[in-house]
Write a protein that holds these residues in place. Structure first.
Motif, PDB file in Angstrom:
ATOM      1  N   THR A  41       0.803  -1.226   0.000  1.00 11.07           N
ATOM      2  CA  THR A  41       0.000   0.000   0.000  1.00 11.07           C
ATOM      3  C   THR A  41       0.839   1.281   0.000  1.00 11.07           C
ATOM      4  OG1 THR A  41      -0.223  -0.229   2.412  1.00 11.07           O
ATOM      5  CG2 THR A  41      -2.044  -1.014   1.054  1.00 11.07           C
ATOM      6  N   GLN A  42       1.876   1.315   0.816  1.00 10.31           N
ATOM      7  CA  GLN A  42       2.696   2.531   0.876  1.00 10.31           C
ATOM      8  C   GLN A  42       3.479   2.736  -0.417  1.00 10.31           C
ATOM      9  OE1 GLN A  42       5.200   2.865   4.332  1.00 10.31           O
ATOM     10  NE2 GLN A  42       6.210   4.718   3.617  1.00 10.31           N
ATOM     11  N   ALA A  43       4.056   1.650  -0.936  1.00 10.13           N
ATOM     12  CA  ALA A  43       4.873   1.748  -2.148  1.00 10.13           C
ATOM     13  C   ALA A  43       4.055   2.206  -3.345  1.00 10.13           C
ATOM     14  CB  ALA A  43       5.525   0.397  -2.447  1.00 10.13           C
ATOM     15  N   VAL A  44       2.822   1.730  -3.458  1.00 14.83           N
ATOM     16  CA  VAL A  44       2.013   2.090  -4.631  1.00 14.83           C
ATOM     17  C   VAL A  44       1.602   3.559  -4.585  1.00 14.83           C
ATOM     18  CG1 VAL A  44      -0.356   1.622  -3.822  1.00 14.83           C
ATOM     19  CG2 VAL A  44       0.280   1.106  -6.188  1.00 14.83           C
ATOM     20  N   ARG A  45       1.572   4.146  -3.393  1.00 18.93           N
ATOM     21  CA  ARG A  45       1.243   5.570  -3.285  1.00 18.93           C
ATOM     22  C   ARG A  45       2.465   6.447  -3.534  1.00 18.93           C
ATOM     23  NH1 ARG A  45      -2.327   4.376   2.068  1.00 18.93           N
ATOM     24  NH2 ARG A  45      -4.366   4.122   1.064  1.00 18.93           N
ATOM     25  N   GLU A  46       3.627   5.982  -3.065  1.00 24.77           N
ATOM     26  CA  GLU A  46       4.849   6.781  -3.198  1.00 24.77           C
ATOM     27  C   GLU A  46       5.437   6.707  -4.600  1.00 24.77           C
ATOM     28  OE1 GLU A  46       7.565   5.599  -0.180  1.00 24.77           O
ATOM     29  OE2 GLU A  46       6.517   6.688   1.418  1.00 24.77           O
ATOM     30  N   THR A  47       5.533   5.491  -5.146  1.00 29.06           N
ATOM     31  CA  THR A  47       6.103   5.314  -6.492  1.00 29.06           C
ATOM     32  C   THR A  47       5.223   4.369  -7.306  1.00 29.06           C
ATOM     33  OG1 THR A  47       7.523   3.528  -5.647  1.00 29.06           O
ATOM     34  CG2 THR A  47       8.483   5.735  -5.786  1.00 29.06           C
ATOM     35  N   PRO A  48       4.050   4.825  -7.719  1.00 28.09           N
ATOM     36  CA  PRO A  48       3.144   3.960  -8.472  1.00 28.09           C
ATOM     37  C   PRO A  48       3.785   3.459  -9.761  1.00 28.09           C
ATOM     38  CG  PRO A  48       2.183   6.132  -8.085  1.00 28.09           C
ATOM     39  CD  PRO A  48       3.573   6.190  -7.590  1.00 28.09           C
ATOM     40  N   PRO A  49       3.712   2.169 -10.031  1.00 25.74           N
ATOM     41  CA  PRO A  49       4.277   1.634 -11.275  1.00 25.74           C
ATOM     42  C   PRO A  49       3.302   1.824 -12.431  1.00 25.74           C
ATOM     43  CG  PRO A  49       3.280  -0.137 -10.038  1.00 25.74           C
ATOM     44  CD  PRO A  49       3.100   1.116  -9.208  1.00 25.74           C
ATOM     45  N   ASP A  50       3.776   1.523 -13.619  1.00 28.21           N
ATOM     46  CA  ASP A  50       2.878   1.560 -14.775  1.00 28.21           C
ATOM     47  C   ASP A  50       1.872   0.409 -14.718  1.00 28.21           C
ATOM     48  OD1 ASP A  50       4.117   3.817 -16.028  1.00 28.21           O
ATOM     49  OD2 ASP A  50       5.756   2.505 -16.649  1.00 28.21           O
ATOM     50  N   VAL A  51       2.366  -0.781 -14.368  1.00 32.65           N
ATOM     51  CA  VAL A  51       1.530  -1.989 -14.392  1.00 32.65           C
ATOM     52  C   VAL A  51       1.653  -2.726 -13.056  1.00 32.65           C
ATOM     53  CG1 VAL A  51       1.015  -4.148 -15.604  1.00 32.65           C
ATOM     54  CG2 VAL A  51       1.964  -2.216 -16.872  1.00 32.65           C
ATOM     55  N   ILE A  52       0.525  -3.297 -12.603  1.00 37.13           N
ATOM     56  CA  ILE A  52       0.530  -4.107 -11.387  1.00 37.13           C
ATOM     57  C   ILE A  52      -0.049  -5.474 -11.720  1.00 37.13           C
ATOM     58  CG2 ILE A  52      -0.288  -4.347  -9.010  1.00 37.13           C
ATOM     59  CD1 ILE A  52      -0.625  -1.303  -8.942  1.00 37.13           C
ATOM     60  N   PHE A  53       0.748  -6.523 -11.535  1.00 35.02           N
ATOM     61  CA  PHE A  53       0.258  -7.897 -11.671  1.00 35.02           C
ATOM     62  C   PHE A  53      -0.262  -8.288 -10.286  1.00 35.02           C
ATOM     63  CE2 PHE A  53       3.400  -7.396 -15.029  1.00 35.02           C
ATOM     64  CZ  PHE A  53       2.694  -7.866 -16.132  1.00 35.02           C
ATOM     65  N   LEU A  54      -1.576  -8.413 -10.169  1.00 35.59           N
ATOM     66  CA  LEU A  54      -2.225  -8.435  -8.855  1.00 35.59           C
ATOM     67  C   LEU A  54      -3.072  -9.686  -8.655  1.00 35.59           C
ATOM     68  CD1 LEU A  54      -2.994  -6.883  -6.235  1.00 35.59           C
ATOM     69  CD2 LEU A  54      -4.793  -5.748  -7.577  1.00 35.59           C
ATOM     70  N   ASP A  55      -2.760 -10.436  -7.588  1.00 37.93           N
ATOM     71  CA  ASP A  55      -3.587 -11.567  -7.175  1.00 37.93           C
ATOM     72  C   ASP A  55      -4.865 -11.023  -6.528  1.00 37.93           C
ATOM     73  OD1 ASP A  55      -4.400 -14.143  -6.643  1.00 37.93           O
ATOM     74  OD2 ASP A  55      -3.151 -14.368  -4.849  1.00 37.93           O
TER      75      ASP A  55
END
Length: 242
Positions: A41-55
Motif C-alpha cells: 500500500t505505501q509503495a504504490v502511493r509513493e512510487t506507483p508503477p505503470d503496471v501491477i500484476f495483482l492476485d
C-alpha cells in the motif's frame, strides 16, 4: 518504451514464476514485489508503477480492495485462480485477467496489451502536449486557451491523477493542464529539471533549501522519494562543497 511493474501475490511459487516472466520480457522493469496487498500500500502511493500484476484472493486485503486505492496512472492485470472475479475486474479498469495456471505466452499477451495501452496514451498526450519553443518557453493548454510559460520561471510541477499543476514564480495560482508527468519530463530540459518523486518535478536552479530529504519552496515541502534518491544524490554530488 519500458513499463515499470509491481507483482503482488501471497503465493511464493506464483510470485517467483511471475517474476521470472517479467525478467524475460524486455519492455518490463520490476520495481517492486510483495507478498500481500497490505505490504504494497505505501509503495504504490509513493512510487506507483505503470503496471501491477495483482492476485485477488489474499488475506487482510484482497486484490479488488487494493485496486480501489491504486493511483489512476497505474494499470492492473489480475492474476488469479478464481474465474468468478472476471466481470468484477473490469469495474476497476483492469487491462487483463490471467487465470492461473498460465504460461509465458498468456502472460506476454497481457503485457503487450499493457504496452499498447501506454503507447496509445502517450501518443494522445503528445498531441496535446506543450510545445517547446526555441527561446526556452513552452505553450500549455489551460482553461481552453494556450498560455506561454518561461521554463526558467517554473519552480516545480505537481502531478495529480490525469493533470498537472505548474507552479510559476510571481503567480498566485498554479497553471493547471491536462498533461502527464512523463510527457513533461520528456519535454523539459533534462539539465535543468529533475524528477524527485512520482508526483513532483523540480527546477534545480530554483532549489534554495533541502531539509530531511525534502526540498523547500517557501512553506511547501516536497519529498524526495526512495525511487528517485539516487538520481538526486548524483545531482547534489556534482554541486556539493564540503
Amino acid at each position: 518504451m519500458t513499463l515499470s511493474c509491481f507483482i503482488i501475490d501471497d503465493e511464493p511459487l506464483a510470485l517467483g514464476l511471475i517474476e521470472s516472466y517479467v525478467r524475460k520480457t524486455p519492455f518490463l522493469e520490476l520495481t517492486g514485489k510483495f507478498h500481500s496487498a497490505v505490504e504494497a500500500t505505501q509503495a504504490v502511493r509513493e512510487t506507483p508503477p505503470d503496471v501491477i500484476f495483482l492476485d485477488i484472493q489474499m488475506a487482510e486485503m484482497n486484490g479488488m480492495e487494493f485496486a480501489s486505492i491504486v493511483p489512476p496512472q497505474s494499470r492492473i492485470i489480475f492474476t488469479t485462480a478464481f474465474q468468478q472475479y472476471a466481470l468484477e475486474s473490469y469495474k476497476v479498469n483492469a487491462l487483463d485477467y490471467l487465470l492461473k495456471p498460465f504460461g509465458y505466452t498468456d502472460f506476454l499477451q497481457a503485457a503487450n496489451k499493457a504496452l499498447q495501452w501506454f503507447e496509445m496514451n502517450r501518443k494522445a498526450n503528445m498531441q496535446s502536449a506543450p510545445q517547446t519553443v526555441k527561446n526556452g518557453n513552452i505553450f500549455v493548454k489551460t482553461d481552453y486557451k494556450l498560455m506561454q510559460i518561461e521554463t526558467d520561471s517554473i519552480l516545480y510541477i505537481e502531478g495529480l491523477k490525469d493533470y498537472v499543476k505548474i507552479y510559476v514564480e510571481n503567480m498566485d495560482k498554479p497553471v493547471v493542464s491536462h498533461i502527464t508527468m512523463k510527457t513533461l519530463e520528456e519535454i523539459l530540459p533534462q539539465q535543468q529539471f529533475l524528477r524527485i518523486h512520482r508526483s513532483y518535478i523540480v527546477n534545480t536552479a530554483k532549489i534554495k533549501e533541502i531539509e530531511h530529504n525534502r526540498i523547500l519552496f517557501g512553506k511547501t515541502r516536497i519529498p524526495i522519494s526512495d525511487g528517485y534518491k539516487e538520481a538526486f544524490q548524483k545531482f547534489l554530488e556534482k554541486r556539493l562543497i564540503d
